[in-house]
Write a protein that holds these residues in place. Structure first.
Motif, PDB file in Angstrom:
ATOM      1  N   GLU A 110      45.959  39.767  35.402  1.00  0.00           N
ATOM      2  CA  GLU A 110      44.889  40.318  34.577  1.00  0.00           C
ATOM      3  C   GLU A 110      44.153  41.426  35.307  1.00  0.00           C
ATOM      4  O   GLU A 110      43.882  42.480  34.736  1.00  0.00           O
ATOM      5  N   ALA A 111      43.847  41.179  36.600  1.00  0.00           N
ATOM      6  CA  ALA A 111      43.121  42.195  37.358  1.00  0.00           C
ATOM      7  C   ALA A 111      43.952  43.468  37.447  1.00  0.00           C
ATOM      8  O   ALA A 111      43.447  44.577  37.256  1.00  0.00           O
ATOM      9  N   SER A 112      45.233  43.293  37.716  1.00  0.00           N
ATOM     10  CA  SER A 112      46.093  44.456  37.892  1.00  0.00           C
ATOM     11  C   SER A 112      46.275  45.222  36.585  1.00  0.00           C
ATOM     12  O   SER A 112      46.110  46.438  36.524  1.00  0.00           O
ATOM     13  N   ARG A 113      46.594  44.483  35.518  1.00  0.00           N
ATOM     14  CA  ARG A 113      46.814  45.158  34.231  1.00  0.00           C
ATOM     15  C   ARG A 113      45.522  45.785  33.722  1.00  0.00           C
ATOM     16  O   ARG A 113      45.535  46.836  33.094  1.00  0.00           O
ATOM     17  N   SER A 114      44.355  45.124  34.014  1.00  0.00           N
ATOM     18  CA  SER A 114      43.095  45.668  33.490  1.00  0.00           C
ATOM     19  C   SER A 114      42.702  46.958  34.207  1.00  0.00           C
ATOM     20  O   SER A 114      41.814  47.659  33.767  1.00  0.00           O
ATOM     21  N   MET A 115      43.357  47.245  35.352  1.00  0.00           N
ATOM     22  CA  MET A 115      43.084  48.529  36.010  1.00  0.00           C
ATOM     23  C   MET A 115      44.049  49.599  35.524  1.00  0.00           C
ATOM     24  O   MET A 115      44.053  50.722  36.028  1.00  0.00           O
ATOM     25  N   GLY A 116      44.920  49.236  34.590  1.00  0.00           N
ATOM     26  CA  GLY A 116      45.838  50.221  34.041  1.00  0.00           C
ATOM     27  C   GLY A 116      47.172  50.278  34.771  1.00  0.00           C
ATOM     28  O   GLY A 116      47.948  51.204  34.553  1.00  0.00           O
ATOM     29  N   PHE A 117      47.440  49.288  35.645  1.00  0.00           N
ATOM     30  CA  PHE A 117      48.752  49.249  36.288  1.00  0.00           C
ATOM     31  C   PHE A 117      49.772  48.747  35.275  1.00  0.00           C
ATOM     32  O   PHE A 117      49.524  47.762  34.582  1.00  0.00           O
TER      33      PHE A 117
END
Lengths: 323, 246
Positions: A224-231
């Protein structure tokens, strides 16, 4: 290490009761083997007289002496600190094995004349096949793991069929199927590529499960953290998830590599000149099978030990970078 | 009046049979500071997570930064780059140092050079007052420090709006204020913020509006003074009674 208990108990081997039991069991076991006519009987000649005529008394006397030596050895080792215990027990077990091999009356001259060929041809081929196969198998495993975790039914079906099939068939059969089966389709495959293909597919299937478990063990919050940064998915997998899954993936993968090193001996059935093949063929002409087999066994063991060391180095590396 | 940054219109969401979000209508304009509160299970976390599409909604429209969020969208990562998110459990990347955590986003998806990313990272670490921790790993920091790093990590992406999903709920009491101070400073700097939180002091200090949710619906939306002094609904009154008792 296991969880270290704060209460230190007296070593079990220092309790009189346990010592007595060890002594008794040791005596019974050693007597049972009837060691009268061995080298131990010769040593005991002053006590038991002519060894071959000493009968039960001789057996029991030898059993008692051996059992006392055995028990004393264990009790003494019990006093040593951990490190020395490990070293000493290793040395003793190794000595036992070597004397076991030595008792075969091996011809060392013969071994010396063949060993360089075994190493230059056999070890090289074994290592080459294993290293190429494990590299390819890792790549298969990453793709397989992603497919097994995906919501795409097509990908999941292929991946689960693949792992089921190649984990379900004996490796030896896969080697035959690929070497003898592919030519039926009109493609004649050489022995070495056939061996590499079989090992890759088989171990890729096992490692798919290892990678899947490693990836699944990472907290959803990391995704979630990674995807929420646009990765994107691939970036998240490569830079965030896999590096964290590595410490979990490496121990079983190292295990697989060691297992593969030895399973590569199965490729000898299709005539690849690797270590096992040479061990079986080099001794044939002179009826010196044991020499070559034991040499090959020791070489396999040395190779696995090197891999164990490498594995523990890599594990330590990943443990230190995460903390 | 420019277009709002976030606009939710008649949004509905279900988990299986469970109706998690009921007809949500919600607008965030640039510079707004909005606090979302409500009892646990009221759908406030679900709502904030639909704003950057970590959760999908089934009905209605959500438009963020001019882009509508829907199943077939190609550019969800573009939206997410401009929407910072801070989680209850921090979710820092434990295998990377604090500095690497902060530099990853700008370098990997914004295409910023390493030197510049480092400068930006240090600037924001100073702003959350822990520049000396730059080379440590997240596991070596206290909860409050980790959450401040997480805030700095989002800020490094230069977001248009920041979402906070219960940022202080997992913290020890003495660490709550250091995180809240950081958030208050951020609010004073004019950042657009949507915060799910039970910290009523924070709501009173910076919120333009308080949104009270219960059972998946927005029950009341008001400025903080009216909400705290004079809640309109029975359920708001009960809720405030319970959390302000102590």
């Amino acid at each position: 290490m296991l969880f270290a208990d704060t209460v230190v108990a007296e070593p079990a081997v220092h309790k009189p009761k346990i010592m007595a039991i060890m002594l008794l069991v040791g005596m019974i076991v050693f007597s049972f083997f009837g060691l009268n006519d061995t080298i131990f009987g010769e040593f005991m000649r002053p006590v038991i007289g002519e060894p071959t005529e000493s009968g039960l008394f001789g057996n029991m006397a030898i059993g008692l002496v051996l059992s006392m030596l055995f028990t004393a050895n264990i009790v003494l080792i019990g006093f040593l600190p951990f490190r020395y215990q490990v070293l000493l027990v290793w040395a003793e077990l190794l000595l036992l094995f070597l004397s076991f091999f030595y008792s075969f009356g091996l011809n060392f001259e013969f071994i010396r004349s063949k060993i360089w060929f075994m190493i230059s041809q056999g070890v090289f081929t074994t290592l080459y096949i294993s290293a190429v196969s494990i590299t390819l198998a890792s790549m298969v495993a990453i793709v397989g793991a992603v497919a097994k975790l995906s919501t795409n039914g097509f990908a999941f079906a292929i991946a689960s069929f693949y792992t089921s099939f190649f984990r379900g068939l004996p490796l030896l059969m896969q080697v035959y199927l690929i070497y003898l089966g592919l030519p039926q389709l009109g493609y004649v495959i050489d022995a070495v590529p056939a061996g590499i293909l079989a090992l890759t597919l088989c171990y890729g299937a096992y490692m798919t499960e290892i990678f899947r478990a490693g990836i699944q063990s990472i907290n959803k919050g990391q995704w979630e953290a990674s995807r929420s940064m646009g990765f994107g998915f691939a970036l998240t997998m490569r830079r965030i998830i896999l590096p964290q899954a590595m410490p979990l993936i490496i121990p079983p993968t190292g295990n697989q590599f060691i297992a593969m090193l030895k399973d590569s001996s199965l490729v000898s059935v299709i005539g690849v000149w690797e270590l096992m093949f040479l061990a079986r063929t080099l001794g044939n002409k002179d009826f010196r099978h044991m020499e070559m087999l034991i040499t090959a066994a020791i070489i396999y063991w040395c190779l696995s030990m090197c891999l164990e060391v490498i594995q523990s180095r890599i594990e330590r590396h990943y443990r230190t970078i995460s903390h | 009046m420019p277009d709002p940054i976030i606009q939710m219109t008649n949004v509905n969401k279900w988990y299986g049979d469970f109706h998690a979000l009921k007809d949500i209508n919600f607008i965030v304009n640039e510079g707004d500071k909005i606090v979302v509160c409500g009892p646990s299970g009221s759908g406030k976390s679900t709502m904030i997570r639909t704003l950057n599409w970590l959760e999908a909604h089934q009905e209605g429209t959500i438009v963020v930064n001019g882009i509508e969020m829907h199943q077939k969208m190609k550019n969800v990562d573009e939206v997410r780059m401009d929407v910072g998110m801070v989680f209850q459990h921090f979710n820092l990347f434990p295998h990377m140092s604090v500095l690497e955590n902060l530099m990853a986003g700008p370098m990997w998806v914004r295409g910023i050079k390493e030197d510049e990313a480092r400068k930006t990272a240090m600037k924001f670490l100073e702003r959350v007052r822990i520049p000396e921790q730059a080379d440590k790993y997240p596991g070596q920091l206290s909860g409050g420090q980790q959450q401040r790093v997480a805030i700095a990590r989002s800020l490094c992406m230069n977001p248009k709006v920041m979402l906070f999903d219960e940022p202080t709920s997992a913290l020890d009491p003495e660490m709550v204020s250091e995180v809240l101070d950081t958030m208050i400073e951020l609010a004073h700097d004019g950042m657009t913020m949507v915060c799910v939180t039970h910290e009523m002091g924070f709501a009173k200090a910076v919120a333009d509006r308080v949104v009270f949710m219960d059972e998946g619906a927005i029950v009341e939306e008001n400025d903080p003074i009216s909400f705290f002094e004079n809640p309109q609904h029975e359920r708001s009154k009960n809720f405030l009674g319970q959390i302000l008792q102590h």
